[in-house]
Design an enzyme around this catalytic site. Structure first.
Site: not given
Length: 206
Positions: A85, A185, A187
């Site tokens: 990001c 992202h 994650e």
């Protein structure tokens, strides 16, 4: 698989979620760190980032010797590096959010505001397709989670490793040598994101 992953803590990253995702894919040794000495000993380096370009760059610059350690390990010793990001956006030459701010300059380009339109919402938020460029390292076709208002406009199209569509092509990933950055992202991208992190841990750049 990598022995030591340095996850950089500079007050601007989603560290807990990234750490948990790395554990989920079997990273054996994760150091959440703001210590340049740990960075200099790491086998892989991950720079997350959430927030404004300038604030993130200021936070990274405020840690004594951290940028020097990153440049030594990534640019000169060529260990694998992943920016996430805003951590990816900081690779650019500069960002133009609330003024002009210098980035790390590892991949030439500028971080600019996504242009809004009646059918285009800013920020770009939610799940969207990731379309890898031919020969791009690590990036697979699939859906990932995005949350950003600014995008990386690379100076050289060859550095764009993947794109997504949000009123036109938007850079989803950049790559150069041992350096890769993703706008989405991993994650938060479930199976798709975990797959990317797993490949990063095993990556041997050409």
């Amino acid at each position: 698989m990598a022995e030591r992953v340095a996850l950089i803590d500079y007050g601007a990253g989603n560290l807990h979620s990234v750490h948990n995702a790395l554990k989920a894919v079997g990273a054996p040794d994760i150091a959440v760190t703001d210590d340049p000495a740990v960075v200099r000993a790491a086998d892989r380096i991950i720079l997350p980032g959430v927030g404004a370009f300038a604030a993130c760059m200021d936070g990274l610059s405020a840690i004594p010797e951290m940028i020097d350690a990153l440049e030594q390990r990534v640019l000169r010793e060529t260990v694998p590096f992943l920016g996430i990001c805003v951590g990816m956006q900081l690779l650019a030459t500069r960002g133009v959010e609330h003024g002009v701010h210098q980035g790390l300059g590892w991949i030439p380009g500028e971080v600019r505001l996504i242009e809004a339109a009646p059918e285009i919402k800013v920020p770009h938020m939610g799940w969207n397709d990731v379309i890898p460029a031919t020969g791009a390292p690590l990036i697979a076709h699939g859906e990932a989670y995005f949350l950003h208002s600014y995008h990386f406009a690379a100076a050289d199209d060859a550095d764009v490793a993947a794109s997504t569509d949000h009123g036109g092509p938007v850079t989803a990933a950049v790559a150069r040598g041992n350096i890769i950055g993703v706008q989405f992202h991993p994650e938060k991208s479930q199976t798709y994101g975990l797959g990317l992190l797993r490949r990063f841990l095993d990556w041997i750049p050409a």
